[in-house]
Design a protein around this motif. Structure first.
Motif, PDB file in Angstrom:
ATOM      1  N   SER A  80       4.257  -1.888   1.421  1.00 33.91           N
ATOM      2  CA  SER A  80       5.049  -1.124   2.378  1.00 33.91           C
ATOM      3  C   SER A  80       6.278  -1.930   2.766  1.00 33.91           C
ATOM      4  CB  SER A  80       4.188  -0.752   3.590  1.00 33.91           C
ATOM      5  OG  SER A  80       4.947  -0.117   4.574  1.00 33.91           O
ATOM      6  N   LEU A  81       6.118  -2.966   3.590  1.00 29.72           N
ATOM      7  CA  LEU A  81       7.287  -3.719   4.058  1.00 29.72           C
ATOM      8  C   LEU A  81       6.980  -5.211   4.091  1.00 29.72           C
ATOM      9  CD1 LEU A  81       8.241  -1.368   7.014  1.00 29.72           C
ATOM     10  CD2 LEU A  81       9.562  -1.631   4.919  1.00 29.72           C
ATOM     11  N   ASN A  84       4.786  -5.947   7.745  1.00 23.54           N
ATOM     12  CA  ASN A  84       3.755  -5.044   8.267  1.00 23.54           C
ATOM     13  C   ASN A  84       2.477  -4.975   7.434  1.00 23.54           C
ATOM     14  OD1 ASN A  84       4.379  -3.494   6.036  1.00 23.54           O
ATOM     15  ND2 ASN A  84       4.758  -1.616   7.146  1.00 23.54           N
TER      16      ASN A  84
ATOM     17  N   GLU B  89      12.510   0.419  10.187  1.00 18.53           N
ATOM     18  CA  GLU B  89      12.281   0.063   8.792  1.00 18.53           C
ATOM     19  C   GLU B  89      11.105   0.871   8.225  1.00 18.53           C
ATOM     20  OE1 GLU B  89      11.602  -4.050   6.364  1.00 18.53           O
ATOM     21  OE2 GLU B  89      11.013  -3.953   8.445  1.00 18.53           O
ATOM     22  N   ALA B  90      10.083   1.027   9.043  1.00 17.70           N
ATOM     23  CA  ALA B  90       8.905   1.791   8.604  1.00 17.70           C
ATOM     24  C   ALA B  90       9.216   3.289   8.557  1.00 17.70           C
ATOM     25  CB  ALA B  90       7.721   1.514   9.528  1.00 17.70           C
ATOM     26  N   ASN B  93      10.545   3.740   5.291  1.00 19.63           N
ATOM     27  CA  ASN B  93       9.487   3.459   4.330  1.00 19.63           C
ATOM     28  C   ASN B  93       8.562   4.659   4.148  1.00 19.63           C
ATOM     29  OD1 ASN B  93       6.560   1.807   3.906  1.00 19.63           O
ATOM     30  ND2 ASN B  93       8.316   1.094   2.732  1.00 19.63           N
ATOM     31  N   MET B  97       8.171   6.750   0.625  1.00 23.50           N
ATOM     32  CA  MET B  97       6.891   6.823  -0.086  1.00 23.50           C
ATOM     33  C   MET B  97       6.287   8.218  -0.022  1.00 23.50           C
ATOM     34  SD  MET B  97       5.188   3.206  -0.159  1.00 23.50           S
ATOM     35  CE  MET B  97       4.483   3.008   1.417  1.00 23.50           C
TER      36      MET B  97
END
Ligand SMILES: Cc1ncc(C[n+]2csc(CCOP(=O)(O)OP(=O)(O)O)c2C)c(N)n1
Ligand code: SF4
Ligand SMILES: [Mg+2]
Lengths: 318, 388
Positions: A80-81, A84, B89-90, B93, B97
């Protein structure tokens, strides 16, 4: 050394090793992290019959293993990152639990930067909730993927791209560094261990133990990086072994915050034996290096040897 | 069931009816009541087979949802303002995805200066992150949109953000018609992902993509996002058919047909604007209202169609780009291939939007392009010293 029997072989040495990280990935020659990750995931895979899912933080390991359309992983794998991985793994573990797949064990893995710096908040949260995740840190003591910059885990006095020695500046500041295993232990999680790619039987044993414990587990693996540390790729295992023998990387296990076992050093060597072959410490061996600078890392090694009982029979608690 | 409920509590109830398996969140005003209620529903056993996970940050909240959704279960989170930026950022993400996570954004201003009250700056800060973004006008719509959101998300494989005005909706008590569990079950099938972390069929998710393929990945995502406009419309229609409420879709038009002036807006202020235009029309004016329900993807063609006969277009928006101007206005202008659009920046940081203020503004004949509703001119002239 005891005699090697077929049954006593490491997972890595068997013909049916799971090969979870297949060849063809793009790591540098002699990459300690690639070897470490293969040993860790293979051992875990074997220990629980392939019932594992892996979450990977951004970093060398991720970049060299999953460049589309290729993929080196033989296990369900999620990137993912950068910061995290522990939280994403918490989510994966929850999903497994809630969809009747409790037998699938979850591993999160990342480099030292992804672990001790940017990912520390999510990792601490995962520890504090005692989430059912094994977190593995591959410690090569710098941000390798971005070109060898200093991380919170960089050894004092090391040369990195952001701590270039200059005049009286001797490289990465003499901070205590963040030794994540101790921070993990402060959370009193069920299991914490350190391991080295120079001792694969010990590494595999720790992973096998960890993967079978429910709750939060942390294993910190020392993985030399020929590119970032400045030594020939053929020397990775030797460098890893010297780190252990010098006392600069102590091997131990802890349960619920207490060290229960440490591995005595078979043959103690001076810190210099570990440091001198690496270009990142070359400036410590030039002319006019102040005495206390030269002794600083030896003092850390000595203190580790005392603290973890590495000289005698090691720590052997109940 | 008809009952009186606080918006947040109703939203939590609606989310529960959608049977998520993982709910994770981190507190931030004005989202807090939603997750408190969700936690209570889980802990009191009203939401069987769901886990509520308290995390240490918004970054972790969305990351836990990312992990859970990747492993194949329906996941939900909620945040506001600084929180959505902390997880930014997530946010990207999750959409990259193609994970169908649903998140409530209890809209609030973004600091500095720190301000906990409502505007749309937080939503605008993530408008191009690849999420579908739906705006609720009322708490009933907020309830209905969450139920639609899971279905839209899972149909088009995109995360969906339901934007609900902080305080004005989240903390207001309203009459709510809450669907029953059976009704929601009939509308929303169980989550059945195609790709997920599965030991029987291992996949790698979140691969690195080089310049060789990155453009194609992005272009495909763009096409799918555009296709989802039709899905949002269709699911809105399905919902209207089953529940008798036209709360979804792309746009809500109100008296736009013969209007000379059309007011464009999003969220809870649409109600105030509708009331006001009713009054104005009773006085002989010709106002219509166009409410943008799906802000992302932006229904440009439908907007253009709806506005094509208007003589004047006024966009009222609760955010703007410093040094640039209205954000929604720019998109409306683009949808119309240019043309005059008046921007009214209103309700920043929770400033009240009254009918009286809007009335003066809508009837004003000035040709100012951007109006800041209720701006205190005395403060500006005292404080403003041009630095060039
Ligand atoms: C939020 C964010 N900041 C910075 C980066 C850039 N970045 C990617 S990998 C990396 C270094 C990784 O270092 P480490 O975790 O130690 O792993 P290694 O590559 O050394 O194995 C950095 C800084 C990023 N991807 N995301
Ligand atoms: S830079 Fe170091 S850690 Fe990264 S792939 Fe090369 S050897 Fe491995
Ligand atoms: Mg590193």
């Amino acid at each position: 050394m005891s005699e090697l029997t077929l049954g006593g072989r490491t997972v890595q040495a068997t013909s049916d090793r799971p090969n979870t990280l297949t060849s063809g990935h793009r790591a540098c020659q002699g990459c300690g992290e690639a070897l470490g990750a293969r040993c860790v995931i293979d051992a875990a895979h074997k220990a629980v019959n392939g019932k594992i899912a892996v979450v990977n933080a951004t970093g060398c390991l991720e970049v060299f293993s999953c460049a589309y359309p290729e993929n080196s992983w033989g296990v369900p794998w999620l990137h993912s990152l950068f910061g995290n991985a522990a939280a994403a793994a918490t989510g994966v573990a929850a999903a497994m639990r809630l969809s009747g797949r409790e037998d699938v064990r979850v591993i999160a893995q990342g480099g030292d930067g992804g672990t001790v710096d940017i990912g520390m908040g999510t990792l601490s949260g995962m520890f504090e909730r005692n989430d059912d995740v094994l977190y593995v840190c591959y410690d090569n003591q710098a941000y390798m993927n971005t070109g060898v910059q200093r991380s919170g885990a960089t050894l004092a006095l090391a040369r990195t791209a952001t701590t270039l020695p200059n005049g009286s500046y001797m490289g990465s500041d003499r901070k205590t560094g963040k030794f994540m295993p101790q921070i993990a232990m402060a959370h009193e999680i069920p299991y914490t261990a350190t391991a080295s790619i120079s001792n694969i039987p010990d590494l595999e044993e720790k992973i096998e133990k960890a993967i079978n414990i429910r709750g939060a587990k942390y294993v910190h693996v020392h993985v030399p990086c020929p590119l970032g540390w400045g030594y020939p790729p053929s020397e990775t295992i030797k460098i890893a072994r010297l780190a252990v023998r010098s006392g600069l990387f102590p091997l131990f296990e802890a349960e619920y915050g207490k060290v229960v076992k440490s591995l005595p050093i078979d043959e103690i060597v001076p810190a210099e034996a570990y440091l001198k072959p690496q270009r990142r410490f070359a400036h410590l061996f030039g002319k006019n290096v102040p005495r206390d600078e030269a002794d600083f890392l030896q003092n850390i090694a000595d203190s580790n040897i005392r603290k973890y009982g590495l000289k005698s029979g090691g720590i052997q608690n109940d | 069931m008809l009952y009186q409920s606080e918006g947040s509590q109703a939203i939590a109830k609606a989310v529960a009816l959608c049977r998520p398996k993982v709910i994770c969140a981190y507190p931030i005003t004005p989202q807090t009541h939603i997750v408190e209620k969700a936690g209570e529903l889980v802990r009191s056993g009203q939401l069987d087979g769901c886990e509520f996970i308290n995390v240490e940050s918004e970054m972790a909240a969305l990351s836990v949802a990312i992990g859970a959704q990747s492993a194949g279960v329906r996941s939900y989170t909620a945040t506001s303002s600084q929180g959505v930026l902390y997880m930014a950022e997530a946010v990207y993400n999750a959409s990259g995805m193609e994970l169908p996570i649903v998140m409530t954004l209890g809209n609030r201003a973004v600091g500095a200066p720190i301000n906990i009250w409502n505007d749309h700056s937080d939503a605008m800060a993530v408008k191009d992150a690849g999420w579908i973004m739906l705006f609720a006008e009322t708490n009933q719509e907020a309830v209905d949109l969450h139920i639609q959101a899971f279905k839209i998300a899972e149909t088009v494989k995109s995360p969906v953000m339901v934007c609900v005005d902080g305080f004005i909706l989240t903390h207001a008590y309203d009459r709510i018609d809450m669907p029953s569990q059976d009704e929601v079950d009939a509308f929303l099938p169980p989550y059945n992902p195609e790709t997920y972390l599965d030991t029987h069929d291992p996949v790698a998710m979140g691969a690195m993509v080089s310049p060789e393929y990155f453009t194609e990945v992005r272009y495909l995502a763009h096409l799918r996002k555009k296709d989802s406009l039709e899905v949002i419309r269709r699911i809105g229609n399905e919902f209207a058919k089953q529940f008798g409420r036209d709360s979804g879709g792309l746009l809500h038009e109100y008296n736009t047909e013969n209007a000379e002036t059309i007011i464009v807006a999003m969220g809870s202020m649409v109600g105030t604007i509708k009331d006001l235009t009713d009054e104005l029309n009773a006085e002989g004016e010709k106002f219509g209202v166009l409410s943008i329900a799906s802000y992302r993807p932006f229904p440009a063609a439908a907007v253009a169609e709806s506005l094509k006969n208007a003589e004047k277009i006024i966009v009222v928006e609760k955010a703007f780009a410093l040094g640039v101007g209205g954000i929604l206005s720019a998109e409306i202008r683009l949808a119309l291939n240019g043309g005059a659009v008046v921007t009214v920046v209103a309700g920043l940081g929770g400033r009240n939007i009254t009918k009286q203020m809007l009335r003066e503004c809508f009837l004003s004949k000035t040709d100012e392009e951007t109006v800041f509703l209720g701006l205190k001119r005395d403060v500006i002239s005292r404080e403003y010293r041009p630095n060039c």
